[in-house]
Design a protein around this motif. Structure first.
Motif, PDB file in Angstrom:
ATOM      1  N   LEU A  19       0.820  -1.213   0.000  1.00 41.49           N
ATOM      2  CA  LEU A  19       0.000   0.000   0.000  1.00 41.49           C
ATOM      3  C   LEU A  19       0.849   1.257   0.000  1.00 41.49           C
ATOM      4  O   LEU A  19       0.436   2.293  -0.508  1.00 41.49           O
ATOM      5  CB  LEU A  19      -0.944  -0.012   1.218  1.00 41.49           C
ATOM      6  N   ASN A  20       2.036   1.163   0.579  1.00 38.69           N
ATOM      7  CA  ASN A  20       2.901   2.338   0.631  1.00 38.69           C
ATOM      8  C   ASN A  20       3.683   2.557  -0.655  1.00 38.69           C
ATOM      9  O   ASN A  20       4.353   3.561  -0.811  1.00 38.69           O
ATOM     10  CB  ASN A  20       3.889   2.206   1.798  1.00 38.69           C
ATOM     11  N   THR A  21       3.637   1.581  -1.551  1.00 36.56           N
ATOM     12  CA  THR A  21       4.393   1.717  -2.792  1.00 36.56           C
ATOM     13  C   THR A  21       3.689   2.698  -3.717  1.00 36.56           C
ATOM     14  O   THR A  21       2.476   2.592  -3.914  1.00 36.56           O
ATOM     15  CB  THR A  21       4.509   0.350  -3.484  1.00 36.56           C
ATOM     16  N   PRO A  22       4.444   3.635  -4.250  1.00 33.57           N
ATOM     17  CA  PRO A  22       3.830   4.582  -5.182  1.00 33.57           C
ATOM     18  C   PRO A  22       3.191   3.837  -6.346  1.00 33.57           C
ATOM     19  O   PRO A  22       3.763   2.898  -6.885  1.00 33.57           O
ATOM     20  CB  PRO A  22       5.028   5.415  -5.665  1.00 33.57           C
ATOM     21  N   ARG A  23       2.028   4.270  -6.711  1.00 33.44           N
ATOM     22  CA  ARG A  23       1.305   3.562  -7.768  1.00 33.44           C
ATOM     23  C   ARG A  23       0.393   4.548  -8.477  1.00 33.44           C
ATOM     24  O   ARG A  23       0.144   5.656  -8.015  1.00 33.44           O
ATOM     25  CB  ARG A  23       0.478   2.442  -7.169  1.00 33.44           C
ATOM     26  N   GLU A  24      -0.099   4.082  -9.604  1.00 28.09           N
ATOM     27  CA  GLU A  24      -0.977   4.929 -10.385  1.00 28.09           C
ATOM     28  C   GLU A  24      -2.196   4.119 -10.773  1.00 28.09           C
ATOM     29  O   GLU A  24      -2.081   2.934 -11.084  1.00 28.09           O
ATOM     30  CB  GLU A  24      -0.228   5.388 -11.646  1.00 28.09           C
ATOM     31  N   ILE A  25      -3.334   4.745 -10.730  1.00 31.13           N
ATOM     32  CA  ILE A  25      -4.541   4.042 -11.135  1.00 31.13           C
ATOM     33  C   ILE A  25      -4.975   4.531 -12.508  1.00 31.13           C
ATOM     34  O   ILE A  25      -5.028   5.739 -12.753  1.00 31.13           O
ATOM     35  CB  ILE A  25      -5.689   4.264 -10.125  1.00 31.13           C
ATOM     36  N   ARG A 104      10.186  -0.812  -8.574  1.00 29.10           N
ATOM     37  CA  ARG A 104       9.603  -0.888  -7.231  1.00 29.10           C
ATOM     38  C   ARG A 104       9.065  -2.279  -6.943  1.00 29.10           C
ATOM     39  O   ARG A 104       9.119  -2.750  -5.810  1.00 29.10           O
ATOM     40  CB  ARG A 104       8.483   0.140  -7.089  1.00 29.10           C
ATOM     41  N   VAL A 105       8.535  -2.926  -7.956  1.00 36.18           N
ATOM     42  CA  VAL A 105       8.047  -4.282  -7.741  1.00 36.18           C
ATOM     43  C   VAL A 105       9.205  -5.196  -7.370  1.00 36.18           C
ATOM     44  O   VAL A 105       9.109  -6.023  -6.457  1.00 36.18           O
ATOM     45  CB  VAL A 105       7.327  -4.805  -8.997  1.00 36.18           C
TER      46      VAL A 105
END
Lengths: 267, 267
Positions: A19-25, A104-105
């Motif tokens: 959840l803390n990993t930067p992500r984009e929807i 990041r993954v």
DNA sequence: CGTGTGCTTGAGGGAGATCAACGTACGTGG
DNA sequence: CCACGTACGTTGATCTCCCTCAAGCACACG
């Protein structure tokens, strides 16, 4: 996304890390191409909402679909591991994709070793499903192929946790059904007609309704074992590791029907 | 076994750990069934010598093969992860299998996180190959299917490191070729005849020799991208992760030929 | 209302299956 | 060394499942 992570069989710390990993929807509409193999493959993608289909194409434009992607699944591991995806992904319904950069993954992999093991499960199950599709396309006649696909769809939708209230309709255009089964749309239409005539399914506006799941499964010679649905939890080191039947195996006992009549396989 | 471990892209400590794990070597003869899905699945298996084939069967005895297993590969991840395998494995040549109990493998997973990542690579590549086979069986005419299979075999044998000196013959019974391609042996025989007449292949005692690899690849519309052959190394967290072309992609430039002529796919 | 998109239906053709011999290499025992 | 059986491959005749081509239909949407 939060809902997605909550259901993963991971420890709290691992869930928090994701959840803390930067992500984009990103959101897509029904019919959109979500990604193509010629795009730069620098992100990992997770389908969190909707339904999508993986396919490859031939030079002449013919298409073969491999698998439905239900939420919540990492599509496109090839992208993470090899830097390029090897197929197209199209949205069958409006869909929502979470993107996380490959780097990041891989960091997550390194810090939370349970994650690659989870993906290994997912990929192995997915390969098994692909194997079964190959068996269908290679050796089953059209009517069994179709019955098998519909049964698989029904069960996997249950396993993916889609509420059964939400319409039992299978919303798959015949063009996609044909691409799954290696058939033309015309022949799909005729074959659907046969199943209708047998009273096994019904057709409304756009969508198929299964009237007789057991009958359909019988035509398909369906055996749910290949879905490996009983082992959602990560493997337990050193402990005896037995799967208990899920709803799928309850309905089509795998041990009992699996290899009845296998005389002749060794000819 | 030692030779097998040495070639894995793992750290020395990990290799030692694998070598120190109790294991059993089993030898099989050409034609033997190595395992079946109805056997108890309490061991992980690695093919270290020989050639094997994975297949499933239908109730009426028809068979569909999914993949060749070259050394050195973990066959049967389903066995480790789900406690049962979902296919048969048969030895195409005399073969040697290393067996490690599932519990010990899971211990290895827990202690050496690089190992599941390695398997994830293997499984993802294997799924891609299966996808391509599905595309063949679903959409390509018999002659392209056959040309594609032969080309794939040639390249994968190279990639697996089989010395090219050791006879360029492809020793596959037509019965197995048919099971890969979803064809009858009779039709395989006729199709081989066509490729012979075109001067692309030759047949000796039992075995096919490829005379014109490029010509065969052209018939097959072969694109080596799906083999993901350039990325044998485990992924690098956070570092830019680009694949460099292996021998396969050198021969059939993937970018160039990959999606030429894809107009029409979106019909 | 036209136009598009997806589904249906029909007629005809073809790729590959099926059925049936027959050929060929090889092993085994006489 | 030959007779015989077996396992694979080949070849031919016929059949059939599914494809191709071509209309026509139903419904949604501008």
């Amino acid at each position: 996304m939060i809902r997605f992570v909550r259901h993963l069989p991971l420890a709290e710390s691992e869930k928090q890390a994701i959840l803390n990993t930067p992500r984009e929807i990103r959101r897509f509409q029904r019919g959109d191409t979500i990604y193509r193999p010629d795009e730069p493959g620098d992100v990992a993608r997770i389908l969190v909402e909707g339904l999508a289909v993986q396919y490859r194409i031939l030079r002449n434009g013919e298409r073969q679909s491999a698998d439905l992607v239900f939420p919540t699944r990492f599509c496109d591991l090839g992208c993470i591991l090899f830097g390029e995806s090897d197929h197209f992904l199209a949205a069958l319904t409006d869909a929502e994709i979470v993107e996380i950069s490959t780097g990041r993954v891989l960091d997550l992999f390194a810090r939370y070793p349970q994650i690659p093991i989870l993906l290994l499960h997912q990929e192995t199950r997915s390969r098994s499903i692909l194997f079964e599709r190959l068996l269908s396309v290679g050796r089953r006649p059209a009517i069994r192929r179709l019955a098998h696909l519909l049964t698989e769809f029904r069960l996997r939708r249950e396993l993916a946790g889609v509420p059964p209230s939400r319409s039992k309709r299978i919303l798959l255009q015949q063009r996609w059904i044909g691409d799954f089964l290696g058939l033309t749309t015309e022949h799909v239409s005729r074959t659907i007609g046969k199943l209708k005539a047998m009273g096994l399914i019904e057709q409304h506006r756009n969508g198929i309704v299964i009237l007789d799941p057991a009958g359909l499964a019988r035509i398909a010679e369906f055996d749910a074992g290949y879905l490996h649905s009983g082992a959602e939890a990560p493997p337990q080191p050193a402990s005896a590791h037995r799967r208990q039947g899920g709803p799928a195996s309850a309905e089509f006992g795998s041990a009992g029907t699996k290899r009845a009549e296998n005389k002749g396989w060794n000819r």
